[in-house]
Scaffold this motif. Structure first.
Motif, PDB file in Angstrom:
ATOM      1  N   GLN A 144      -5.370  -0.002   0.838  1.00  0.00           N
ATOM      2  CA  GLN A 144      -4.596  -1.201   1.201  1.00  0.00           C
ATOM      3  C   GLN A 144      -3.998  -1.072   2.588  1.00  0.00           C
ATOM      4  O   GLN A 144      -4.053  -2.012   3.379  1.00  0.00           O
ATOM      5  CB  GLN A 144      -3.456  -1.413   0.198  1.00  0.00           C
ATOM      6  N   ARG A 189      -4.565  -5.508  -3.642  1.00  0.00           N
ATOM      7  CA  ARG A 189      -4.945  -4.588  -4.704  1.00  0.00           C
ATOM      8  C   ARG A 189      -6.025  -5.207  -5.591  1.00  0.00           C
ATOM      9  O   ARG A 189      -6.980  -4.537  -5.973  1.00  0.00           O
ATOM     10  CB  ARG A 189      -3.708  -4.236  -5.541  1.00  0.00           C
ATOM     11  N   GLY A 200       0.820  -1.208   0.000  1.00  0.00           N
ATOM     12  CA  GLY A 200       0.000   0.000   0.000  1.00  0.00           C
ATOM     13  C   GLY A 200       0.850   1.253   0.000  1.00  0.00           C
ATOM     14  O   GLY A 200       0.575   2.207  -0.736  1.00  0.00           O
TER      15      GLY A 200
END
Length: 66
Positions: A44, A51, A8
């Motif tokens: 995320q 994802r 993320g």
């Protein structure tokens, strides 16, 4: 920090770079991709989801609104 959180953070950085590139070269497509990557990265980090899961959910939202 787990793998998904790190992924993320990477997506946020990648998104910021794409946005800057899009600004410099007036490329709206790259700028938009950068914004999308940045938002995915934030989701995320907070949710710990992949994802692919997030993109699938976004596609499902889009399909329901059509």
């Amino acid at each position: 920090m787990d793998r998904l959180e790190l992924e993320g953070k990477w997506n946020r950085v990648k998104g910021a770079v794409k946005q800057k590139y899009g600004e410099w070269f007036e490329d709206d497509k790259v700028f938009t991709e950068g914004k999308f990557d940045e938002v995915l990265g934030k989701i995320q980090e907070k949710s710990g989801r992949t994802r692919e899961d997030i993109e699938r959910e976004i596609r499902d939202w889009d399909e329901r609104t059509i």
